[in-house]
Motif scaffolding. Sequence first.
Motif, PDB file in Angstrom:
ATOM      1  N   ASP A  11       0.872  -1.185   0.000  1.00  0.00           N
ATOM      2  CA  ASP A  11       0.000   0.000   0.000  1.00  0.00           C
ATOM      3  C   ASP A  11       0.899   1.223   0.000  1.00  0.00           C
ATOM      4  O   ASP A  11       1.290   1.728   1.060  1.00  0.00           O
ATOM      5  N   MET A  12       1.213   1.738  -1.194  1.00  0.00           N
ATOM      6  CA  MET A  12       2.150   2.845  -1.323  1.00  0.00           C
ATOM      7  C   MET A  12       1.537   4.188  -0.928  1.00  0.00           C
ATOM      8  O   MET A  12       2.199   5.218  -0.992  1.00  0.00           O
ATOM      9  N   ASP A  13       0.271   4.179  -0.501  1.00  0.00           N
ATOM     10  CA  ASP A  13      -0.345   5.393   0.032  1.00  0.00           C
ATOM     11  C   ASP A  13       0.046   5.607   1.488  1.00  0.00           C
ATOM     12  O   ASP A  13      -0.004   6.728   1.993  1.00  0.00           O
ATOM     13  N   LEU A  14       0.442   4.549   2.169  1.00  0.00           N
ATOM     14  CA  LEU A  14       0.930   4.682   3.545  1.00  0.00           C
ATOM     15  C   LEU A  14       2.288   5.391   3.534  1.00  0.00           C
ATOM     16  O   LEU A  14       3.046   5.283   2.563  1.00  0.00           O
ATOM     17  N   PRO A  15       2.627   6.118   4.594  1.00  0.00           N
ATOM     18  CA  PRO A  15       3.940   6.758   4.650  1.00  0.00           C
ATOM     19  C   PRO A  15       5.047   5.718   4.708  1.00  0.00           C
ATOM     20  O   PRO A  15       4.851   4.612   5.223  1.00  0.00           O
ATOM     21  N   SER A  16       6.229   6.078   4.191  1.00  0.00           N
ATOM     22  CA  SER A  16       7.323   5.110   4.149  1.00  0.00           C
ATOM     23  C   SER A  16       7.895   4.822   5.533  1.00  0.00           C
ATOM     24  O   SER A  16       8.726   3.927   5.682  1.00  0.00           O
ATOM     25  N   SER A  17       7.453   5.555   6.538  1.00  0.00           N
ATOM     26  CA  SER A  17       7.840   5.268   7.925  1.00  0.00           C
ATOM     27  C   SER A  17       7.166   3.993   8.435  1.00  0.00           C
ATOM     28  O   SER A  17       7.581   3.439   9.452  1.00  0.00           O
ATOM     29  N   GLU A  18       6.114   3.557   7.732  1.00  0.00           N
ATOM     30  CA  GLU A  18       5.342   2.399   8.178  1.00  0.00           C
ATOM     31  C   GLU A  18       5.709   1.159   7.369  1.00  0.00           C
ATOM     32  O   GLU A  18       6.096   1.249   6.204  1.00  0.00           O
ATOM     33  N   LYS A  19       5.545  -0.003   7.967  1.00  0.00           N
ATOM     34  CA  LYS A  19       5.674  -1.251   7.230  1.00  0.00           C
ATOM     35  C   LYS A  19       4.439  -1.389   6.339  1.00  0.00           C
ATOM     36  O   LYS A  19       3.326  -1.573   6.838  1.00  0.00           O
ATOM     37  N   SER A  77      17.154   0.669  11.154  1.00  0.00           N
ATOM     38  CA  SER A  77      17.968   1.716  11.776  1.00  0.00           C
ATOM     39  C   SER A  77      17.862   3.028  11.000  1.00  0.00           C
ATOM     40  O   SER A  77      17.814   4.110  11.601  1.00  0.00           O
ATOM     41  N   TYR A  78      17.803   2.945   9.670  1.00  0.00           N
ATOM     42  CA  TYR A  78      17.657   4.156   8.856  1.00  0.00           C
ATOM     43  C   TYR A  78      16.302   4.816   9.124  1.00  0.00           C
ATOM     44  O   TYR A  78      16.213   6.030   9.316  1.00  0.00           O
ATOM     45  N   VAL A  79      15.254   4.004   9.124  1.00  0.00           N
ATOM     46  CA  VAL A  79      13.905   4.535   9.355  1.00  0.00           C
ATOM     47  C   VAL A  79      13.812   5.167  10.737  1.00  0.00           C
ATOM     48  O   VAL A  79      13.222   6.247  10.905  1.00  0.00           O
ATOM     49  N   GLN A  80      14.418   4.529  11.729  1.00  0.00           N
ATOM     50  CA  GLN A  80      14.391   5.075  13.090  1.00  0.00           C
ATOM     51  C   GLN A  80      15.148   6.396  13.160  1.00  0.00           C
ATOM     52  O   GLN A  80      14.706   7.342  13.821  1.00  0.00           O
ATOM     53  N   GLN A  81      16.276   6.478  12.486  1.00  0.00           N
ATOM     54  CA  GLN A  81      17.086   7.693  12.534  1.00  0.00           C
ATOM     55  C   GLN A  81      16.457   8.852  11.775  1.00  0.00           C
ATOM     56  O   GLN A  81      16.484  10.002  12.243  1.00  0.00           O
ATOM     57  N   GLN A 104      11.692   7.985   8.299  1.00  0.00           N
ATOM     58  CA  GLN A 104      11.107   7.470   7.068  1.00  0.00           C
ATOM     59  C   GLN A 104      12.176   6.674   6.332  1.00  0.00           C
ATOM     60  O   GLN A 104      13.364   6.749   6.654  1.00  0.00           O
ATOM     61  N   ALA A 105      11.753   5.904   5.334  1.00  0.00           N
ATOM     62  CA  ALA A 105      12.709   5.226   4.459  1.00  0.00           C
ATOM     63  C   ALA A 105      13.271   6.238   3.468  1.00  0.00           C
ATOM     64  O   ALA A 105      12.680   7.293   3.213  1.00  0.00           O
ATOM     65  N   GLY A 106      14.432   5.908   2.904  1.00  0.00           N
ATOM     66  CA  GLY A 106      14.986   6.721   1.827  1.00  0.00           C
ATOM     67  C   GLY A 106      14.292   6.412   0.511  1.00  0.00           C
ATOM     68  O   GLY A 106      13.303   5.684   0.468  1.00  0.00           O
TER      69      GLY A 106
END
Length: 285
Positions: free
Chosen positions: A126-134, A223-227, A230-232
């Motif tokens: 579901d690419m409508d969700l923010p990339s911070s979420e699984k 670790s990237y998402v936590q820092q 969001q994902a890159g």
Amino acid sequence: MTVLNCCLRTFLPAAWLLAGALTACQSTVGEPAAGPLAAATPSVALVAADSIKTASTLPDSLQLTPVLPLPNLPDSVRQAVRALQTKLGPEAADLRAAVLEQACVGYLTLRHAGRIQHGGVLAVADMDLPSSEKRLWVLDLEAGRVLHHSHVAHGRGSGHLRAHRFSNVMKSACTALGFYRTQDTYGGKHGLSRRLHGLDAGQNSNAESRYVVLHAADYVSASYVQQHGQAGYSRGCPALPPDQYKAIIKSLPEGSCLFLSGPGVESKWLNTEAAAQQLAARGWR
């Protein structure tokens, strides 16, 4: 998502939101490593006016775009999808019912048409969700269980925290929505990778030419998402976490179905009648 997390993600510093933009995905030879803002405004020569679909909501708003139930869906299919979602349990709690419904109807129609050879497994993002979420799920349809649940990147031309722009155009660096058939694997610069074949003409049919594949990326790690909150960004690939990518790729053998959902997605494979026929004849196989 907690209220505190919502607030933090809504007011993330601009530097965090732009982090990882220069991390490259597989792309066409000679494609420039433009940042997300440059990629978001491709040249008129490359992009026709109707070739990029844009959601009506603000780019980084956390308000999701409504997904309407499919019209004229036979009760047999609707009930089967509801039963599947119940069996999937808490791990699929954030997988919206209407998105799962579309994914299942498309999967069944593609199986009915012989376009998906490997049955019983379905990947939905579901690419409508923010990339911070699984926002990626790999489902065992017959057992009714979640095989994998992970973060997944969108293209840097598609937006920042939220993807709101989608394109099939070369060098757009955008995610392309629709149904995909998984292809063969190879060892690329990101390690094990799986090619994807877009099944929706005009919407994701340039996937192979754009080198859109499943692969690992450090900018999708926990670790990237936590820092960064969001994902890159990729150049259009649905890039996966380094600690999960091999298992996810292996769970989607050649001939499997992947559905990338998002605002404005359209597909001829959302054929409710064909889906009902396939379900009646073979179930989820």
